[in-house]
Design an enzyme around this catalytic site. Structure first.
Site, mmCIF file in Angstrom:
data_model
loop_
_atom_site.group_PDB
_atom_site.id
_atom_site.type_symbol
_atom_site.label_atom_id
_atom_site.label_comp_id
_atom_site.label_asym_id
_atom_site.label_seq_id
_atom_site.Cartn_x
_atom_site.Cartn_y
_atom_site.Cartn_z
ATOM 1 N N LYS A 1 -10.769 -1.898 6.063
ATOM 2 C CA LYS A 1 -10.137 -1.652 6.693
ATOM 3 C C LYS A 1 -10.616 -1.335 8.114
ATOM 4 C CE LYS A 1 -6.268 1.651 7.019
ATOM 5 N NZ LYS A 1 -4.845 1.845 6.278
ATOM 6 N N ARG B 1 0.611 10.049 0.959
ATOM 7 C CA ARG B 1 0.881 11.522 1.704
ATOM 8 C C ARG B 1 2.207 12.093 1.464
ATOM 9 N NH1 ARG B 1 0.284 7.372 7.547
ATOM 10 N NH2 ARG B 1 -2.244 6.159 6.559
ATOM 11 N N THR C 1 -4.631 5.923 2.059
ATOM 12 C CA THR C 1 -5.059 7.484 2.592
ATOM 13 C C THR C 1 -5.739 7.588 1.482
ATOM 14 O OG1 THR C 1 -2.802 7.761 3.543
ATOM 15 C CG2 THR C 1 -3.927 9.221 3.647
ATOM 16 N N GLU D 1 0.698 -1.008 0.092
ATOM 17 C CA GLU D 1 -0.156 0.120 0.130
ATOM 18 C C GLU D 1 1.128 1.535 -0.047
ATOM 19 O OE1 GLU D 1 -2.896 0.802 3.221
ATOM 20 O OE2 GLU D 1 -2.469 2.946 3.201
HETATM 21 C C1 3PG Z 1 -2.073 3.753 7.875
HETATM 22 O O1 3PG Z 1 -1.499 4.820 7.452
HETATM 23 O O2 3PG Z 1 -2.516 2.305 7.895
HETATM 24 C C2 3PG Z 1 -1.410 3.314 9.612
HETATM 25 O O3 3PG Z 1 -1.180 4.754 9.845
HETATM 26 C C3 3PG Z 1 -0.238 2.470 9.768
HETATM 27 O O4 3PG Z 1 -0.205 2.385 10.916
HETATM 28 P P1 3PG Z 1 0.741 1.806 11.974
HETATM 29 O O5 3PG Z 1 2.127 2.527 11.620
HETATM 30 O O6 3PG Z 1 0.862 1.780 13.057
HETATM 31 O O7 3PG Z 1 1.910 0.874 11.179
#
Ligand code: 3PG
Length: 220
Positions: free
Chosen positions: A134, A50, A74, A46
């Site tokens: 999700k 960002r 995102t 993924e």
């Molecule tokens: C995401 O963007 O899906 C999460 O911020 C990932 O979360 P983590 O950094 O706690 O793994």
């Protein structure tokens, strides 16, 4: 979501137990990063929207690492989803859900996992025909007890929990029968990408790939 997109999403989630969530600052890191993840056994990636480099990074991986299955994360707006579709991404993921996003996902037929945290979010998803979601942010939003509680009224829903999951607790999440795969940034944290620490990323990918999900796949 169409039956075809739903099956595709389940198949993608069945490829590996862990989906590395990637925030990439420099697109030139994308291809060696993807090669390290694929070599470690995690082909599903993924790329989060960002950073300014995200789309270029996703494009480079799709062009040069054919074993990788690239999704866009995102996704906040229908416009983000359209960019993912135009790119030819294999799937898309959002941290939350709106009716506009679900409508756009249904139109472009992209396998899409909307983000949920509450029963209300799940009602929005299932009434639009989306039952693979999700769970975000999984640990801060109540962890496995919350997932168990949500599974009561929504027994058909399958989850990709993300947020607060790491090497220490991924196995507990993957043991849950409703969890198809988990996502997380721990396999390829941004500082390791910035410093081109590919062997360390590959090693963590290999450990993560050895974990297994108990959730039924599209064919069960
Ligand atoms: C995401 O963007 O899906 C999460 O911020 C990932 O979360 P983590 O950094 O706690 O793994």
């Amino acid at each position: 979501m169409s039956d075809k997109s739903r099956r595709q999403l389940l198949d993608i989630l069945a490829l590996a137990p862990v989906i590395p969530v990637i925030t990439i600052e420099d697109a030139s890191h994308a291809v060696p990063l993807a090669r390290a993840l694929v070599a470690g056994g995690l082909p599903t990636i993924e790329i989060t929207l960002r950073t300014a480099a995200a789309m270029e990074a996703a494009r480079a991986i799709m062009a040069e690492v054919p074993q990788a299955v690239v999704g866009i994360g995102t996704v906040l707006t229908p416009g983000d989803l359209e960019r993912a579709c135009t790119l030819g991404a294999a799937f898309a993921v959002s941290p939350g859900v709106t009716a506009d996003l679900l409508t756009a996902a249904a139109i472009c037929e992209l396998p899409f996992a909307p983000g949920i945290q509450t029963a209300s979010d799940l009602i929005t998803c299932v009434t639009h025909g989306f039952d693979i979601v999700k769970f975000f942010p999984a640990v801060p939003a109540g962890g496995l007890p919350a997932l168990n509680a949500l599974s009561g009224p929504f027994p058909q829903v399958r989850y990709c929990p993300t947020g607060g999951i790491g090497a220490a607790n991924a196995v507990e999440w993957l043991a849950h029968p409703k969890v198809a795969a988990v996502g997380g940034s721990w396999v390829a944290p941004t500082p390791d990408i910035t410093s081109a620490a590919w062997p360390a990323i590959e090693q963590r990918a290999r450990a993560a790939a050895a974990l297994r999900s108990r959730a039924p796949t599209a064919h069960q």
